[in-house]
Scaffold this motif. Sequence first.
Motif, PDB file in Angstrom:
ATOM      1  N   PHE A 171       2.192   6.082   8.684  1.00 41.63           N
ATOM      2  CA  PHE A 171       2.590   6.555   7.363  1.00 41.63           C
ATOM      3  C   PHE A 171       4.100   6.692   7.291  1.00 41.63           C
ATOM      4  CE2 PHE A 171      -1.691   7.974   8.031  1.00 41.63           C
ATOM      5  CZ  PHE A 171      -2.301   7.931   6.785  1.00 41.63           C
TER       6      PHE A 171
ATOM      7  N   CYS B 248      -7.363  -2.728  11.515  1.00 38.95           N
ATOM      8  CA  CYS B 248      -6.063  -2.505  10.854  1.00 38.95           C
ATOM      9  C   CYS B 248      -5.005  -2.010  11.823  1.00 38.95           C
ATOM     10  CB  CYS B 248      -6.192  -1.476   9.731  1.00 38.95           C
ATOM     11  SG  CYS B 248      -7.149  -2.068   8.338  1.00 38.95           S
TER      12      CYS B 248
ATOM     13  N   HIS C 291       0.800   5.432   2.984  1.00 38.03           N
ATOM     14  CA  HIS C 291       0.103   4.759   4.080  1.00 38.03           C
ATOM     15  C   HIS C 291       0.535   3.300   4.208  1.00 38.03           C
ATOM     16  CE1 HIS C 291      -3.896   3.436   6.075  1.00 38.03           C
ATOM     17  NE2 HIS C 291      -3.033   3.834   6.973  1.00 38.03           N
ATOM     18  N   ASN C 292       0.949   2.925   5.398  1.00 39.11           N
ATOM     19  CA  ASN C 292       1.300   1.527   5.672  1.00 39.11           C
ATOM     20  C   ASN C 292       0.049   0.671   5.891  1.00 39.11           C
ATOM     21  OD1 ASN C 292       4.135   2.013   5.606  1.00 39.11           O
ATOM     22  ND2 ASN C 292       4.001   2.876   7.671  1.00 39.11           N
ATOM     23  N   GLY C 293      -1.117   1.265   5.763  1.00 42.09           N
ATOM     24  CA  GLY C 293      -2.359   0.499   5.814  1.00 42.09           C
ATOM     25  C   GLY C 293      -2.936   0.344   7.209  1.00 42.09           C
ATOM     26  N   ASP C 294      -2.198   0.840   8.203  1.00 42.22           N
ATOM     27  CA  ASP C 294      -2.597   0.595   9.601  1.00 42.22           C
ATOM     28  C   ASP C 294      -2.660   1.874  10.418  1.00 42.22           C
ATOM     29  OD1 ASP C 294       0.031   1.305   9.725  1.00 42.22           O
ATOM     30  OD2 ASP C 294       0.682  -0.386  10.968  1.00 42.22           O
TER      31      ASP C 294
ATOM     32  N   GLU D 270       0.812  -1.229   0.000  1.00 43.03           N
ATOM     33  CA  GLU D 270       0.000   0.000   0.000  1.00 43.03           C
ATOM     34  C   GLU D 270       0.847   1.281   0.000  1.00 43.03           C
ATOM     35  OE1 GLU D 270      -3.611  -0.145   2.302  1.00 43.03           O
ATOM     36  OE2 GLU D 270      -3.524   1.999   2.713  1.00 43.03           O
TER      37      GLU D 270
END
Lengths: 192, 192
Positions: B172, A191, B166-169, A14
């Motif tokens: 960032f 998440c 974004h690391n998705g969680d 992502e």
Amino acid sequence: MQEYPLSKVFQLLEPGPTVLVTTASGGRANVMTMSWHMMMEFTPPLLACVVSEANHSFAALASTRQCVIAIPPASFAPTVVDIGNCTGAKVDKFQAFGLAKLPAAQVAAPLIAQCFANLECIVADDALVERYNLFVLQVVQAWFDPAWPELASTDPGRNLPKTLHHNGDGTFRLDGEMLNLKKRMVKFPECT
Amino acid sequence: MQEYPLSKVFQLLEPGPTVLVTTASGGRANVMTMSWHMMMEFTPPLLACVVSEANHSFAALASTRQCVIAIPPASFAPTVVDIGNCTGAKVDKFQAFGLAKLPAAQVAAPLIAQCFANLECIVADDALVERYNLFVLQVVQAWFDPAWPELASTDPGRNLPKTLHHNGDGTFRLDGEMLNLKKRMVKFPECT
């Protein structure tokens, strides 16, 4: 390499890192550089990517329907660019660039030892290949380098390997500061 | 906002920034946060993105077939997360987050003044919307904030606005160091 959970694969792609794509066809491995990819689904992890017909890897990917997506650290940048600037039709890139192959579990394409994560993929949908060279890939097995244990952690302050983000012109932005806004992710607590 | 060349749009999205997507439907504007997108073609610029049916923006994008992709600077991070963590079904996000609308030239969706680049898009292909919520967009007009003149420059040492990855969680990676490897881009001199 150590197993990486499939449910967390989206966290690797992502952020938009420049990646390497390995293929194996007719007993011969090849590798290309790729920046045009995105996540499409969390579980099972699906991603989309564009591999031009001009790339030697196109035929191997289209015919074997398998590949490995390997994520290189920023320190690998010169090799990442050089891999993208020669063709597997003329060069054994693994030999030329000293890439160490590791066997994958579910596909014939090799993992790359110098990359901190390796994603074994199969082509899940080729509906848009003819029109746009767009492949839908499913990640069937994922690996990470145990030298980076924090990749598998959920610590918001974890130390992740710096990756490359290609500006498309031979310049790259490297990962810098990490910013933790998990507390604001109220809609997606699963998440965080 | 100043016109940005369509032929250089890929340089804005290829690094994988987190973006905002505006839509306008029934006279009402909305905005969402998006990280699942990729370039598909240089000129005319095509990109793919996944907009979940769970997002209020999905219906507006699918019915009007228009949107604007706005690229926020890293300093906008808290607002970027908050935009992604509430729904346009209940909130006028432009008002709630103090987003300044600017009129687009070719689509009804607004540009966002706080974003350093704005890309007016039309849906070019919806073949994979039903299966994956994947939209193929064509950028028909692009804009950049003249406060960042180096966005339109080809200087390899140029100072670009830092973006979010974004690391998705909820964490960032921010853009850090710029790396110039243009001299190694021998196969694609037209990009350098």
